[in-house]
Design an enzyme around this catalytic site. Sequence first.
Site, mmCIF file in Angstrom:
data_model
loop_
_atom_site.group_PDB
_atom_site.id
_atom_site.type_symbol
_atom_site.label_atom_id
_atom_site.label_comp_id
_atom_site.label_asym_id
_atom_site.label_seq_id
_atom_site.Cartn_x
_atom_site.Cartn_y
_atom_site.Cartn_z
ATOM 1 C CB CYS A 121 147.621 71.801 72.597
ATOM 2 S SG CYS A 121 148.686 71.478 74.034
ATOM 3 N N GLY A 135 145.540 64.596 71.606
ATOM 4 C CA GLY A 135 145.328 64.735 70.165
ATOM 5 C C GLY A 135 144.088 65.613 70.071
ATOM 6 C CB SER A 136 141.758 66.452 67.311
ATOM 7 O OG SER A 136 141.644 65.030 66.892
ATOM 8 C CD GLU A 184 145.962 66.964 79.257
ATOM 9 O OE1 GLU A 184 145.169 68.063 78.748
ATOM 10 O OE2 GLU A 184 146.181 66.906 80.305
HETATM 11 P P1 NAD Z 1 144.862 63.265 66.092
HETATM 12 O O1 NAD Z 1 143.446 63.447 67.032
HETATM 13 O O2 NAD Z 1 144.558 63.341 64.656
HETATM 14 O O3 NAD Z 1 145.791 62.155 66.358
HETATM 15 C C1 NAD Z 1 146.361 62.109 67.884
HETATM 16 C C2 NAD Z 1 146.813 60.474 67.914
HETATM 17 O O4 NAD Z 1 145.458 59.703 68.086
HETATM 18 C C3 NAD Z 1 147.581 60.222 66.818
HETATM 19 O O5 NAD Z 1 148.741 59.122 67.250
HETATM 20 C C4 NAD Z 1 146.498 59.369 65.923
HETATM 21 O O6 NAD Z 1 147.208 58.357 65.249
HETATM 22 C C5 NAD Z 1 145.728 58.638 67.029
HETATM 23 N N1 NAD Z 1 144.315 58.376 66.373
HETATM 24 C C6 NAD Z 1 143.739 58.953 65.341
HETATM 25 N N2 NAD Z 1 142.426 58.380 65.316
HETATM 26 C C7 NAD Z 1 142.416 57.450 66.388
HETATM 27 C C8 NAD Z 1 141.256 56.897 66.835
HETATM 28 N N3 NAD Z 1 140.082 56.785 66.123
HETATM 29 N N4 NAD Z 1 141.410 55.993 67.942
HETATM 30 C C9 NAD Z 1 142.551 56.185 68.591
HETATM 31 N N5 NAD Z 1 143.608 56.742 68.223
HETATM 32 C C10 NAD Z 1 143.591 57.489 67.159
HETATM 33 O O7 NAD Z 1 145.371 64.768 66.500
HETATM 34 P P2 NAD Z 1 146.950 65.257 65.880
HETATM 35 O O8 NAD Z 1 146.409 66.009 64.688
HETATM 36 O O9 NAD Z 1 147.960 64.496 65.904
HETATM 37 O O10 NAD Z 1 147.338 66.335 66.985
HETATM 38 C C11 NAD Z 1 146.709 67.773 66.847
HETATM 39 C C12 NAD Z 1 145.490 67.916 67.948
HETATM 40 O O11 NAD Z 1 146.165 67.638 69.294
HETATM 41 C C13 NAD Z 1 145.236 69.566 68.092
HETATM 42 O O12 NAD Z 1 143.891 69.713 68.166
HETATM 43 C C14 NAD Z 1 146.024 70.006 69.315
HETATM 44 O O13 NAD Z 1 145.325 71.036 69.989
HETATM 45 C C15 NAD Z 1 145.871 68.649 70.083
HETATM 46 N N6 NAD Z 1 146.766 68.552 71.358
HETATM 47 C C16 NAD Z 1 146.242 68.663 72.620
HETATM 48 C C17 NAD Z 1 147.302 68.673 73.521
HETATM 49 C C18 NAD Z 1 146.955 68.736 75.078
HETATM 50 O O14 NAD Z 1 147.660 68.468 75.641
HETATM 51 N N7 NAD Z 1 145.552 69.384 75.347
HETATM 52 C C19 NAD Z 1 148.829 68.784 73.166
HETATM 53 C C20 NAD Z 1 149.144 68.553 71.760
HETATM 54 C C21 NAD Z 1 148.207 68.496 71.040
#
Ligand code: NAD
Length: 472
Positions: free
Chosen positions: A278, A222-223, A244
Amino acid sequence: MNIMGDFEMTIAGKGVTTAETIEVVNPATGQVFATAPDCSQAQLDEAVASSKAAFKTWRRVPIAERQAMVFKAGEALLAHADELARLFTREQGRPVEAAKQEIQGAGQWLQAVSRMTPPVHVTEDSDTQFIETRYVPLGVVCAIAPWNFPVSLAMWKLAPALVAGNTMVLKPSPFTPLCTLKIGEIFRDIFPAGVLNIITGGDRLGPWMTSHPGFAKISFTGSTETGKRVMESAAKDLKRVTLELGGNDAAIVLPDVDLDEVAQKIFFGAFFNTAQICVATKRLYVHEAVYDGLRDRLAAIAKAVKVGDGTEQGSVLGPIQNKRQYDRVMDLLNDAKANDLTLIQGAPIPEGGGYFIPVTIVDNPPENSRVVQEEAFGPILPMIKFSDIDDVIDRANASDYGLAGAVWSRDVDKAIDIARRMETGTVWINQNLNLRPDTPFGGHKQSGFGVENGMEGLLEYMVPQAVYVARS
Ligand code: NAD
């Protein structure tokens, strides 16, 4: 099985519904079209307890049998790819053909990882003693996936974790819960109860999971912002983490490229999946000698590419996946307009309530503009002129992110030299977006912690155990 409805979690091998639900929106219309379970804290406890109980036996199942089950799971995904692709398009937005490719790719990924076996190292085998180090599983893994590649990124976690002998509780993003729930249902016949639990819920569920004492490890995609919170939460009881995270990937285009050959590849390396990748190219540095030529070619491709509802014939790029992300990308776009940056926009977008944004190329913005400095994660690509190689490498590396990058040149040796100077976990030369199950993938700097894929990725779901045997 009704793929389009009856969405249930999988806990202890059974379908489970919840008192409350979350709404799932079709991003092409902005309308709610389904609901998904909203897991309670008690249900999370049940899921973790069942995974803990299953771990006792699963870790002792011979690895060949675990691998065979993961292979079978891959087969099942391949068999359901057509139906799952239609559901995928409705919840994620990506056009059906490309959605199907993700599901098929995830099936093949499971099969490839099912062939991996951790090594055993013997450091002494003498008359006095025998010493071997083997790798053992960790326990219950907490897997948290994002919405941009909801199926493949979840399978990247499931396959190595289960082959290694761990059990898992997997949570997809609240924006894309449905395919993962159906995959849980499909896999119920394959894995013993408790080995794989799948739960869904709103924003409170992720923090509940990462602070739950029953997990041995968190694998999170995620982010970067959320990744930091996950790591903080994991520190409380020293859970292992693999993170990641985000990226602001630079591509460097040298003056010797054949523009007609590279333009299409560079375009889709930036805009595939409506730029919600990503590892998409997010800063395009182009040598001044070929800048205008590449800009005009990219603009022509942008005009020809249809942006629309993924279920419609001919749509190549879909909407932004959710309203939250749409607002973020619009904010960046408005900032670029407010600063009088030159925008080149592609084909018109559909009217209505969908989260559509036209393909946008920003023509040579200043290095310090937001559109260059921030991860857009949407279809706004800054294209920036350079003249000096050392300078452009410094600019590419001047980021807290370090996920991936690309170099485009006919001179492969020169490109490799530049690649080695880039501070990123992956660098592509004359290609893009290519990731494989047998090659480690991870971010440098604030793009991640640890790696997925490859033997290194498998071993992140294990710990070494050294056994010393005295011989007399
Ligand atoms: P996000 O961080 O908002 O959410 C990712 C996941 O985390 C979701 O399932 C969400 O419900 C959960 N989440 C949110 N807050 C949380 C918390 N406090 N504790 C635990 N879990 C929590 O990210 P997104 O908007 O879903 O995805 C986009 C981001 O992901 C972009 O920054 C992108 O670059 C990154 N990304 C990275 C990769 C990689 O492999 N490096 C791959 C895909 C996406």
